[in-house]
Design an enzyme around this catalytic site. Sequence first.
Site, PDB file in Angstrom:
ATOM      1  N   PHE A 151       0.817  -1.209   0.000  1.00 15.64           N
ATOM      2  CA  PHE A 151       0.000   0.000   0.000  1.00 15.64           C
ATOM      3  C   PHE A 151       0.858   1.269   0.000  1.00 15.64           C
ATOM      4  O   PHE A 151       0.468   2.276  -0.581  1.00 15.64           O
ATOM      5  CB  PHE A 151      -0.931   0.028   1.219  1.00 15.64           C
ATOM      6  CG  PHE A 151      -1.647  -1.278   1.460  1.00 15.64           C
ATOM      7  CD1 PHE A 151      -2.279  -1.931   0.413  1.00 15.64           C
ATOM      8  CD2 PHE A 151      -1.676  -1.849   2.715  1.00 15.64           C
ATOM      9  CE1 PHE A 151      -2.928  -3.139   0.623  1.00 15.64           C
ATOM     10  CE2 PHE A 151      -2.320  -3.049   2.938  1.00 15.64           C
ATOM     11  CZ  PHE A 151      -2.948  -3.699   1.894  1.00 15.64           C
ATOM     12  N   TYR A 152       1.984   1.224   0.661  1.00 15.15           N
ATOM     13  CA  TYR A 152       2.847   2.411   0.766  1.00 15.15           C
ATOM     14  C   TYR A 152       3.240   2.935  -0.615  1.00 15.15           C
ATOM     15  O   TYR A 152       3.121   4.132  -0.896  1.00 15.15           O
ATOM     16  CB  TYR A 152       4.089   2.067   1.582  1.00 15.15           C
ATOM     17  CG  TYR A 152       5.049   3.220   1.741  1.00 15.15           C
ATOM     18  CD1 TYR A 152       4.800   4.227   2.678  1.00 15.15           C
ATOM     19  CD2 TYR A 152       6.205   3.312   0.964  1.00 15.15           C
ATOM     20  CE1 TYR A 152       5.678   5.292   2.821  1.00 15.15           C
ATOM     21  CE2 TYR A 152       7.080   4.374   1.110  1.00 15.15           C
ATOM     22  CZ  TYR A 152       6.812   5.360   2.037  1.00 15.15           C
ATOM     23  OH  TYR A 152       7.689   6.409   2.177  1.00 15.15           O
TER      24      TYR A 152
END
Length: 248
Positions: A151-152
């Site tokens: 997700f980062y």
Amino acid sequence: MKFSGNTVLITGGSSGIGLELSKQLIAKNNNVIICGRSLDKLKEAYEQHPQLEIYQCDISNNEECLKLTTWIKDRHPNLNVLINNAAIVNKILFLQEIDATALAKEEIATNFLAPLQLIQELYSTIDSNQNGKIINVTTGLIYAPRADYPFYNATKSALHSFTQVFRKQTENQSTKVIEIMFPAVKTPWHKDTPPKIAITSKEAVDLMITGIEKGKSEIRVAGVELLYKLSRIAPRFAFNKINSLSNE
């Protein structure tokens, strides 16, 4: 132009890159306000640097974020620099993490939506003052994502895209829109296992400030410049290279 004489708000300013940045900006005669979720860390930062002004806030919480911006407008109407530095990461295997979607929402709220809300709420204040700057911190992983940060990478890529568009939309305004792409940096963010190629916080911030003072709008710090070029000519190689890096 020297980066001095500003009133600066730094999110995530109580540790790592944010704390080093706070320290260096104080030394350059800036008025620095930092916010963060942990009151203990904020107090620790204040004890080290009593020139700081601290404000406890979880920027992923919409209500808390609005309270912060109201407080800033009331207490610091001369604010002219916003540095969206705060970020979180979840190192997971997507299909093996039962709470994956909840974790994704948390990262999106902190890493992407909060900077947008802060910009929208504070832009008129910043733009009404001299030498206004919106500074969004992203990462070299926007060019080649790491597989263990599902997700980062995506949230920082979204912030990168938004920053480019926002810079275009405000090109006739006086406020500068700047993006800082950091490489791996030796901070608590890596939980004592930074990649071997990681640079120090001091080196990262030195290069960041040098780029700002030179008037750059996109600052690719240290190895990010090489990763950018590799991703343009050999994207598969760049992706494989990033994902082959081992930790110490």
